[in-house]
Design a protein around this motif. Structure first.
Motif, PDB file in Angstrom:
ATOM      1  N   SER A   1      34.637   3.839  79.905  1.00 22.33           N
ATOM      2  CA  SER A   1      36.069   3.595  80.078  1.00 22.33           C
ATOM      3  C   SER A   1      36.321   2.278  80.813  1.00 22.33           C
ATOM      4  N   HIS A   2      35.608   2.069  81.903  1.00 22.29           N
ATOM      5  CA  HIS A   2      35.786   0.808  82.653  1.00 22.29           C
ATOM      6  C   HIS A   2      35.345  -0.390  81.822  1.00 22.29           C
ATOM      7  N   ALA A   3      34.289  -0.231  81.015  1.00 22.68           N
ATOM      8  CA  ALA A   3      33.841  -1.334  80.159  1.00 22.68           C
ATOM      9  C   ALA A   3      34.910  -1.685  79.130  1.00 22.68           C
ATOM     10  N   ALA A   4      35.527  -0.681  78.521  1.00 20.99           N
ATOM     11  CA  ALA A   4      36.596  -0.932  77.543  1.00 20.99           C
ATOM     12  C   ALA A   4      37.812  -1.563  78.210  1.00 20.99           C
ATOM     13  N   MET A   5      38.138  -1.116  79.412  1.00 19.61           N
ATOM     14  CA  MET A   5      39.266  -1.709  80.137  1.00 19.61           C
ATOM     15  C   MET A   5      38.983  -3.178  80.468  1.00 19.61           C
ATOM     16  N   ALA A   6      37.756  -3.493  80.849  1.00 17.91           N
ATOM     17  CA  ALA A   6      37.392  -4.888  81.131  1.00 17.91           C
ATOM     18  C   ALA A   6      37.573  -5.750  79.889  1.00 17.91           C
ATOM     19  N   ALA A   7      37.200  -5.209  78.739  1.00 16.60           N
ATOM     20  CA  ALA A   7      37.356  -5.944  77.478  1.00 16.60           C
ATOM     21  C   ALA A   7      38.828  -6.169  77.159  1.00 16.60           C
ATOM     22  N   GLY A   8      39.635  -5.126  77.301  1.00 18.61           N
ATOM     23  CA  GLY A   8      41.070  -5.268  77.052  1.00 18.61           C
ATOM     24  C   GLY A   8      41.726  -6.247  78.007  1.00 18.61           C
ATOM     25  N   ASP A   9      41.318  -6.192  79.264  1.00 18.60           N
ATOM     26  CA  ASP A   9      41.889  -7.116  80.252  1.00 18.60           C
ATOM     27  C   ASP A   9      41.465  -8.558  79.985  1.00 18.60           C
ATOM     28  N   ALA A  10      40.297  -8.756  79.391  1.00 17.12           N
ATOM     29  CA  ALA A  10      39.873 -10.111  79.025  1.00 17.12           C
ATOM     30  C   ALA A  10      40.854 -10.701  78.016  1.00 17.12           C
ATOM     31  N   ALA A  11      41.200  -9.926  76.985  1.00 13.06           N
ATOM     32  CA  ALA A  11      42.161 -10.411  75.990  1.00 13.06           C
ATOM     33  C   ALA A  11      43.547 -10.587  76.606  1.00 13.06           C
ATOM     34  N   ALA A  12      43.938  -9.663  77.469  1.00 17.12           N
ATOM     35  CA  ALA A  12      45.265  -9.736  78.103  1.00 17.12           C
ATOM     36  C   ALA A  12      45.392 -10.920  79.058  1.00 17.12           C
ATOM     37  N   SER A  13      44.273 -11.406  79.572  1.00 14.84           N
ATOM     38  CA  SER A  13      44.344 -12.519  80.527  1.00 14.84           C
ATOM     39  C   SER A  13      44.904 -13.791  79.892  1.00 14.84           C
TER      40      SER A  13
END
Length: 186
Positions: free
Chosen positions: A87-99
């Protein structure tokens, strides 16, 4: 340059697109460290990989587009109902795109676009290690990825208050460590 203000918004910052790209490159680099943790558990779900690919493309001069927003949301959805590490890995990926959508508004909440992804990545690694890691030392691998441009951008924003969530705590620690690294610049 003095920040400009409008009646309804806080001061706008001078934030060139190149600096936002540097923040996104940093986030993608951090997400790359943990993406395999998600993919090893959910090899058929490409949403986090798509988000990191979108982030990398933006960092490499692709214009901001709907792709970045939708891949961020999709990766965040991929995090739901997963184990903590994945879950944290997927959130990190999503936050990378959102940045890619860091706003030039002098609000502490914008620091999330800079540090929330790396904070989720740090938590993914901690969960993988069973939590048996020193808090500050576990952030070293992320601090090594911080570029001068990321420090410069972070220092434009006010320091956020420490929230109550685990992610907020890590984000606050990263923020303090990076600002301390910057010394008098911040």
């Amino acid at each position: 340059m003095e920040p400009r203000t409008t009646p309804s918004l806080r001061p706008h910052l001078d934030l060139p697109l190149a600096k936002i790209r540097a923040v996104t490159a940093f986030n993608a680099s951090c997400a790359d460290l943990v993406l395999g943790l998600f993919e090893s558990e959910h090899p058929q779900d490409a949403r986090p990989r798509d988000a990191v690919d979108a982030a990398r493309a933006f960092a490499s001069e692709e214009p901001r587009s709907r792709r970045h927003r939708t891949s961020a949301v999709s990766a965040h959805r991929a995090a739901k109902g997963r184990g903590q590490c994945a879950s944290h890995a997927a959130m990190a990926a999503g936050d990378a795109a959102a940045s890619a959508y860091l706003h030039p508004l002098a609000r502490a909440t914008q620091v999330g676009h800079i540090l929330r992804g790396p904070s989720h990545a740090a938590l993914a690694l901690r969960k993988k290690a069973g939590g048996n890691v020193d808090h500050d030392r576990s952030l070293d691998v992320f601090l090594e990825r911080v570029t001068p441009a990321v420090v410069e951008v972070l220092c434009l924003y006010p320091q956020p208050s420490r929230g109550t969530s685990e992610v907020s705590g890590v984000m606050s620690s990263l923020d303090s460590l990076i600002r301390r690294m910057a010394g008098r610049q911040c």
